[in-house]
Write a protein that holds these residues in place. Sequence first.
Motif, PDB file in Angstrom:
ATOM      1  N   CYS A  89      32.943  37.187  45.529  1.00  0.00           N
ATOM      2  CA  CYS A  89      33.186  38.311  44.602  1.00  0.00           C
ATOM      3  C   CYS A  89      33.199  39.649  45.339  1.00  0.00           C
ATOM      4  O   CYS A  89      33.001  40.694  44.700  1.00  0.00           O
ATOM      5  N   GLU A  90      33.411  39.616  46.657  1.00  0.00           N
ATOM      6  CA  GLU A  90      33.336  40.867  47.430  1.00  0.00           C
ATOM      7  C   GLU A  90      34.356  41.889  46.921  1.00  0.00           C
ATOM      8  O   GLU A  90      34.066  43.075  46.794  1.00  0.00           O
ATOM      9  N   ALA A  91      35.565  41.435  46.605  1.00  0.00           N
ATOM     10  CA  ALA A  91      36.590  42.382  46.135  1.00  0.00           C
ATOM     11  C   ALA A  91      36.227  42.890  44.736  1.00  0.00           C
ATOM     12  O   ALA A  91      36.406  44.071  44.427  1.00  0.00           O
ATOM     13  N   VAL A  92      35.676  41.994  43.912  1.00  0.00           N
ATOM     14  CA  VAL A  92      35.222  42.412  42.575  1.00  0.00           C
ATOM     15  C   VAL A  92      34.123  43.468  42.731  1.00  0.00           C
ATOM     16  O   VAL A  92      34.109  44.487  42.033  1.00  0.00           O
ATOM     17  N   ASN A  93      33.244  43.249  43.716  1.00  0.00           N
ATOM     18  CA  ASN A  93      32.151  44.205  43.946  1.00  0.00           C
ATOM     19  C   ASN A  93      32.697  45.576  44.362  1.00  0.00           C
ATOM     20  O   ASN A  93      32.243  46.619  43.888  1.00  0.00           O
ATOM     21  N   PHE A  94      33.730  45.548  45.190  1.00  0.00           N
ATOM     22  CA  PHE A  94      34.373  46.805  45.628  1.00  0.00           C
ATOM     23  C   PHE A  94      34.914  47.553  44.397  1.00  0.00           C
ATOM     24  O   PHE A  94      34.722  48.752  44.233  1.00  0.00           O
ATOM     25  N   LEU A  95      35.554  46.778  43.494  1.00  0.00           N
ATOM     26  CA  LEU A  95      36.098  47.383  42.258  1.00  0.00           C
ATOM     27  C   LEU A  95      34.976  47.988  41.422  1.00  0.00           C
ATOM     28  O   LEU A  95      35.076  49.137  40.968  1.00  0.00           O
ATOM     29  N   LEU A  96      33.880  47.232  41.246  1.00  0.00           N
ATOM     30  CA  LEU A  96      32.786  47.712  40.391  1.00  0.00           C
ATOM     31  C   LEU A  96      32.172  48.982  40.964  1.00  0.00           C
ATOM     32  O   LEU A  96      31.863  49.927  40.226  1.00  0.00           O
ATOM     33  N   ASN A  97      32.032  49.029  42.308  1.00  0.00           N
ATOM     34  CA  ASN A  97      31.470  50.236  42.920  1.00  0.00           C
ATOM     35  C   ASN A  97      32.373  51.438  42.681  1.00  0.00           C
ATOM     36  O   ASN A  97      31.912  52.552  42.431  1.00  0.00           O
TER      37      ASN A  97
END
Length: 256
Positions: A89-97
């Motif tokens: 979920c690293e890319a999802v985490n980037f989006l959430l940040n």
Amino acid sequence: MPFIDHVSDSDLQRLALQRVVPALLSRGFCYVDGLLGEVAGGAVLEQVRDMHRSGALQDGRLASSAPGVHRRNVRGDKIAWVSGAERGCEAVNFLLNLIDKLVSMCAGRLGTGTGTGAGAGTSIRERSKAMVACYPGNGTGYVKHVDNHNYDGRRITCIYYLNKDWNAKEHGGVLRIFPEGKSYVVDIQPLFDRLLLFWSDRRNPHEVQPSYATRYAITVWYFDSEERAEAKRRFRDLAASTSQQQQQPPQDSGSS
Ligand SMILES: O=C(O)CCC(=O)Nc1cc2ccccc2cn1
Ligand SMILES: [Mn+2]
């Protein structure tokens, strides 16, 4: 994989002050296209596709219904709740940040635009986990509803859409907002790399029209701290009073 920082902080600041805040205050919703760009947006889409392929997305059910009990015709989405810290979920985490940064840049300027008449300004300091959702394209959608119908603390709904080459005429899946007290509706297409924000309360009833292609979206809800704290208190009191009633013998109907 280092993500290309498509959006700088000053870009976000400008986006927050010149686009998002004015639109939320005047119309109650705002959408931004091209938020992450092709590479980072594509990375988020791939990770959501992987979750779908791996069976991580389960039937959505109404928050109020008991586990396993859900009226299928109300919503057809399959969902997973993620914090963003999960492997894959690293890319999802980037989006959430990035969304966190954008909303925090707006928070101080949203005044008392709470719609609930609360005197104090909107203090947004926390949010829900991210809900990854997929409408499988079997003609299901989500019936008209209000996200925060009863002061549960949710103030802003943010939905990031992931659907390339989406054509509403063919695929349906439009998010229709019925702005409270207005004679018009607002149709939002769930387009790739589009971020939609709107007030979560009764100002924005909305529905997802039947979808005929796989439709992915990631939603986070931002809380108004005071309303959230009050909702938690009410919930604790309700739980406490319910358990007390269970301990006391039922009063006969004639009791004063
Ligand atoms: O995908 C979209 O365009 C919006 C879909 C949508 O409204 N989803 C949704 C999902 C929800 C899940 C749990 C509780 C409340 C909820 C409210 N809304
Ligand atoms: Mn909703």
